[in-house]
Design an enzyme around this catalytic site. Structure first.
Site, PDB file in Angstrom:
ATOM      1  N   CYS A   1       0.714  -1.405   0.074  1.00  0.00           N
ATOM      2  CA  CYS A   1       0.183  -0.085   0.111  1.00  0.00           C
ATOM      3  C   CYS A   1       0.929   1.236  -0.067  1.00  0.00           C
ATOM      4  CB  CYS A   1      -1.098  -0.084   1.063  1.00  0.00           C
ATOM      5  SG  CYS A   1      -1.790  -1.511   1.443  1.00  0.00           S
TER       6      CYS A   1
ATOM      7  N   ASP B   1      -9.776  -2.640  -5.448  1.00  0.00           N
ATOM      8  CA  ASP B   1      -8.807  -1.574  -4.979  1.00  0.00           C
ATOM      9  C   ASP B   1      -9.033  -0.244  -5.475  1.00  0.00           C
ATOM     10  OD1 ASP B   1      -6.890  -0.187  -3.934  1.00  0.00           O
ATOM     11  OD2 ASP B   1      -5.126  -1.695  -4.485  1.00  0.00           O
TER      12      ASP B   1
ATOM     13  N   HIS C   1      -7.848  -4.312  -1.366  1.00  0.00           N
ATOM     14  CA  HIS C   1      -6.647  -3.298  -1.180  1.00  0.00           C
ATOM     15  C   HIS C   1      -6.409  -3.871   0.408  1.00  0.00           C
ATOM     16  CE1 HIS C   1      -4.238   0.089  -0.963  1.00  0.00           C
ATOM     17  NE2 HIS C   1      -4.653   0.213   0.117  1.00  0.00           N
TER      18      HIS C   1
END
Ligand SMILES: *[C@@H]1O[C@H](CO)[C@@H](O)[C@H](O)[C@H]1NC(C)=O
Ligand SMILES: *[C@@H]1O[C@H](CO)[C@@H](O)[C@H](O)[C@H]1NC(C)=O
Ligand SMILES: *[C@@H]1O[C@H](CO)[C@@H](O)[C@H](O)[C@H]1NC(C)=O
Ligand SMILES: *[C@@H]1O[C@H](CO)[C@@H](O)[C@H](O)[C@H]1NC(C)=O
Ligand SMILES: *[C@@H]1O[C@H](CO)[C@@H](O)[C@H](O)[C@H]1NC(C)=O
Ligand SMILES: *[C@@H]1O[C@H](CO)[C@@H](O)[C@H](O)[C@H]1NC(C)=O
Length: 257
Positions: free
Chosen positions: A146, A193, A225
């Site tokens: 991330c 995501d 995500h």
């Protein structure tokens, strides 16, 4: 007699069938339990250090939850068990975000004002310097998740310190950070995501293709995500995605570092 030997043959076949191919052995991955590394402060930066000293070391760049999140420590430990000294710098100086970047309450404007590359790169530089100068490793590879995924790309740029990189669901990654890579780069993408919808994923893949570096992009169904670190491992697709993304990184580093 005949029946008995047939039974024995069948059992032998069944055992062969049950034997796991090494690539399917997920025993070095820990998703739960206690982490095994330690924290040390170097040049004012808290580093989570795990695994034994090795020629090639893994620079582990966390999501916004930082090195205090158990799943981040456990995943760093898994890279340690894969054979690499692994170091994760505290990218947030003790104050990580309480929510993920894709959650509605996340104030991206204020977070970025405090945690842009001009603030974050110097913290990562400390970890690279620790590995190269203090420990004396010959090669550093970068894995990021991330928030940290963007920095895995950034650190594969010429002169930044990493020889190869892997990023799972990177966020805020800019085109010029992709085109600047100077080494092999792999990416794991989530099906769901908002920080990397399909069009963005396609663009990132195309930009990687333009770099002339080895690259690899894998998309995992049933994932959202964050799955590379915080998958719900009770869900078979998420568990498969998290474990496969880990091995995607391991094979990448074994081949290209
Ligand atoms: C580190 O080395 C020790 C001693 O050889 C070994 O017992 C241990 O399993 C190693 N740890 C990892 C994470 O490989
Ligand atoms: C890290 O986690 C421990 C245990 O959960 C907690 O006591 C500590 O306050 C946390 N530190 C930070 C900086 O979040
Ligand atoms: C986000 O943070 C910025 C800067 O601190 C502030 O001006 C803005 O009002 C915040 N937005 C929200 C929705 O809280
Ligand atoms: C997609 O991700 C969002 C945010 O993490 C989550 O709320 C939603 O349930 C996910 N949807 C699916 C189909 O997994
Ligand atoms: C994808 O690339 C195209 C062509 O360069 C561009 O027009 C578009 O805005 C990009 N979209 C995203 C989400 O990056
Ligand atoms: C995790 O996945 C399992 C199996 O699909 C599901 O029953 C459970 O509700 C999920 N947990 C969370 C917190 O989403």
């Amino acid at each position: 007699m005949h029946v008995q030997s047939t039974l024995i043959s069948l059992l032998a076949l069944a055992n062969l069938g049950a034997a796991k191919c090494p690539v399917d052995d997920v025993s070095i991955i820990a998703n739960t339990g206690d982490s095994v590394g330690r924290e040390e402060v170097h040049d004012g930066v808290n580093l989570y250090i795990t695994g034994n000293v090795s020629d090639t070391a893994v620079l582990y760049l966390t999501d916004v939850y930082g090195i205090n999140l158990t799943e981040n420590r456990l995943l760093a430990d898994s890279f340690g068990r894969a054979g690499w000294l692994t170091v994760a710098p505290d990218l947030f100086n003790g104050t990580p975000s309480p929510v993920d970047m894709n959650e509605p309450g996340f104030n991206l404007t204020s977070f970025l004002a405090e945690h842009g590359p001009e603030t974050t790169d110097p913290l990562i530089d400390v970890a690279v310097k620790y590995l190269k100068d203090t420990v004396g490793v010959t090669t550093v590879v970068a894995t990021g998740y991330c928030f940290g995924g963007r920095y895995a790309f950034r650190y594969v740029a010429e002169g930044k310190g990493a020889a190869a990189g892997f990023a799972a669901h990177p966020s805020l990654l800019a085109d010029d950070e992709i085109t600047a890579i100077g080494g092999p780069m792999a990416m794991a993408a989530a099906e769901n995501d908002t920080m990397m919808p399909p069009e963005r994923r396609h663009n990132i893949t195309a930009l990687l293709g333009d770099t002339a570096q080895p690259y690899n992009v894998a998309l995992y169904s049933g994932t959202s995500h964050g799955f590379g670190v915080r998958a719900n491992v009770s869900d078979p697709q998420q568990k498969f995605g998290k474990e496969s993304a880990f091995f995607q990184a391991v094979r990448w580093f074994e081949n290209w570092a």
